[in-house]
Design an enzyme around this catalytic site. Structure first.
Site, mmCIF file in Angstrom:
data_model
loop_
_atom_site.group_PDB
_atom_site.id
_atom_site.type_symbol
_atom_site.label_atom_id
_atom_site.label_comp_id
_atom_site.label_asym_id
_atom_site.label_seq_id
_atom_site.Cartn_x
_atom_site.Cartn_y
_atom_site.Cartn_z
ATOM 1 N N GLY A 1 41.525 42.239 44.063
ATOM 2 C CA GLY A 1 41.349 41.723 42.699
ATOM 3 C C GLY A 1 41.370 42.865 41.688
ATOM 4 N N ARG B 1 47.050 40.775 47.328
ATOM 5 C CA ARG B 1 46.382 40.692 48.630
ATOM 6 C C ARG B 1 47.516 40.563 49.646
ATOM 7 N NH1 ARG B 1 42.027 37.464 45.626
ATOM 8 N NH2 ARG B 1 40.527 39.118 45.308
ATOM 9 N N ASP C 1 36.055 46.587 49.135
ATOM 10 C CA ASP C 1 35.785 47.081 50.495
ATOM 11 C C ASP C 1 36.889 46.734 51.489
ATOM 12 O OD1 ASP C 1 34.946 44.463 50.419
ATOM 13 O OD2 ASP C 1 33.378 44.749 51.917
ATOM 14 N N ASP D 1 32.405 43.043 40.605
ATOM 15 C CA ASP D 1 31.229 42.466 41.273
ATOM 16 C C ASP D 1 30.057 43.440 41.455
ATOM 17 O OD1 ASP D 1 32.806 40.207 41.495
ATOM 18 O OD2 ASP D 1 33.396 40.611 43.557
ATOM 19 N N GLY E 1 31.067 37.117 40.844
ATOM 20 C CA GLY E 1 30.315 38.124 41.600
ATOM 21 C C GLY E 1 30.425 37.937 43.100
ATOM 22 N N ARG F 1 25.138 21.070 29.160
ATOM 23 C CA ARG F 1 26.556 21.395 29.335
ATOM 24 C C ARG F 1 26.709 22.550 30.329
ATOM 25 N NH1 ARG F 1 26.592 17.419 26.765
ATOM 26 N NH2 ARG F 1 27.816 16.884 24.908
HETATM 27 O O1 F6P Z 1 35.988 40.205 43.447
HETATM 28 C C1 F6P Z 1 36.288 39.870 42.137
HETATM 29 C C2 F6P Z 1 36.309 38.371 41.929
HETATM 30 O O2 F6P Z 1 36.615 38.127 40.578
HETATM 31 C C3 F6P Z 1 35.042 37.641 42.344
HETATM 32 O O3 F6P Z 1 34.019 37.772 41.386
HETATM 33 C C4 F6P Z 1 35.564 36.244 42.529
HETATM 34 O O4 F6P Z 1 34.796 35.549 43.481
HETATM 35 C C5 F6P Z 1 36.959 36.451 43.060
HETATM 36 O O5 F6P Z 1 37.324 37.787 42.731
HETATM 37 C C6 F6P Z 1 38.002 35.512 42.522
HETATM 38 O O6 F6P Z 1 39.167 35.706 43.233
HETATM 39 P P1 F6P Z 1 40.605 35.212 42.734
HETATM 40 O O7 F6P Z 1 41.005 36.106 41.575
HETATM 41 O O8 F6P Z 1 41.480 35.391 43.917
HETATM 42 O O9 F6P Z 1 40.453 33.798 42.277
#
Ligand code: F6P
Length: 363
Positions: free
Chosen positions: A11, A74, A105, A152, A195, A278
């Site tokens: 990400g 990825r 990681d 995160d 997160g 909301r």
């Molecule tokens: O690790 C960063 C993050 O934005 C997380 O906070 C979230 O769970 C995830 O990536 C979202 O992943 P994607 O961008 O693949 O929807």
């Protein structure tokens, strides 16, 4: 000079460009040839135009930008040995034996595996006639420096990951905006923040928005949380507060390990208190936009330090991760930090929250 390549993986996060820029400029300054690898590990596996030499001006005007100008992905192919063999070939073609990997990681673990296998991969390429004995010899060591780019702040060993501070700026802008409209209508807002399995963004968001309640994975609420939540909200309203703010981390769970969603919380508030409620899910807004001053400086410092670490690396130097310790950029053993980060996840999986928190706190 040495051949260095920089790539971003997993990400994206704000401040990655500052890190890329620092790697390129520090590398050139020290007489290295610096390459971009575009689209993360995928670009390494595919080679071709994905691996290009960078120059001083190719990183001009990027420190201001969010995301990563060299792309991120990825990559499944790199998980297979065949993919890693292709990647090794593409690096050797260009004389690249030093990598700066900017990612989370998973990306850093991939880099370590690649380095451990490097010798075998070269032997296989030699056996296939893809590289010469001379190339095998000249490129026999792969050195790696990792930087943690993630909003995160979930990596053990560093006080802050690159992007966290900017994400918090985004969150604060949003909570401030929500508070003003909530005030007018005497509403309750449930704000979901990102997160993954880490509650750092949610916790800081709650502290800085004067929230009434926060749900984070590291401190799961007891199963009777609905009573506690309602009591707290009522208490604030009867003290004269016109609104309630509840922050929920996307990875929130209860003590049984069951996920708690914004919808679950809304139902509790509406059913028990009949408050006008909301939900706002901030989503990828948190990961976008310009990096904060802190992340620009952090990325720059980490990028420069990564190049220095590679310059000093010798044949048996273990891969390092560049971390922030207080106000210092330090080098820590990459795999120890990854191991500890995984141990946190493991402790959480077996519901040992105290252990998870204490492991995460230790660098
Ligand atoms: O690790 C960063 C993050 O934005 C997380 O906070 C979230 O769970 C995830 O990536 C979202 O992943 P994607 O961008 O693949 O929807």
């Amino acid at each position: 000079g040495k051949g260095i390549a920089v790539f971003t993986s997993g990400g994206d996060s704000q401040g990655m460009n500052a890190a890329v820029r620092a790697v390129v400029r520090m590398g050139i300054y020290l007489g290295c040839k610096v390459y971009f690898i575009k689209e993360g590990y995928q670009g390494m596996v595919d080679g071709g135009d994905n691996i290009v030499e960078a120059n001083w001006s190719s990183v001009s005007c990027i420190i201001h930008k969010g995301g990563t100008i060299i792309g991120s992905a990825r990559c499944l192919a790199f998980k297979e040995k065949e993919g890693r063999k292709k990647a090794a070939y593409h690096l050797i073609e260009k004389g690249i034996t030093n990598l700066v990997v900017i990612g989370g990681d998973g990306s850093l673990t991939g880099a370590d595996l690649f380095r451990q296998e490097w010798s075998d991969l070269l032997d296989a390429l030699l056996a296939d006639g893809k590289i010469t004995k001379d190339q095998r010899e000249k490129n026999k060591t792969l050195s790696i420096a990792g930087l943690v780019g993630s909003i995160d702040n979930d990596f053990c060993g560093t006080d802050m990951t690159i992007g966290t501070d900017s994400a918090l700026h985004r969150i604060i802008e949003a909570t401030d905006a929500i508070v003003s409209t909530a005030y007018s209508h005497q509403r309750t807002f449930i704000m979901e923040v990102m997160g993954r399995h880490c509650g750092y963004l949610a916790l800081v968001a709650a502290l800085t928005s004067e929230a009434d309640y926060v749900f984070i994975p590291e401190d799961p609420v007891p199963v009777d949380w609905p009573d506690k939540l309602c009591k707290k909200l009522m208490q604030e309203r009867s003290a004269g507060q016109r609104l309630n703010i509840i922050i929920i981390a996307e990875g929130a769970i209860d003590r049984e390990g069951r996920p708690i969603t914004a919808e679950d919380v809304k139902k509790v508030v509406v059913d028990n208190l009949n408050q006008d409620t909301r939900i706002t899910v901030l989503g990828h807004v948190q990961r976008g936009g310009n990096p904060s001053a802190f992340d620009r400086v952090l990325g720059s410092r980490m990028g420069a330090e990564a190049v220095m670490a590679l310059m000093e690396a010798e044949e048996h130097t273990e891969p390092c991760v560049i971390s922030l310790d207080g106000n210092q950029a330090v080098r820590l053993p990459l795999m120890e930090c990854v191991k500890q980060t995984k141990a946190v996840a493991q402790a959480m999986a077996v519901k040992d929250w105290d252990k998870a928190v204490s492991l995460r706190g230790k660098s």
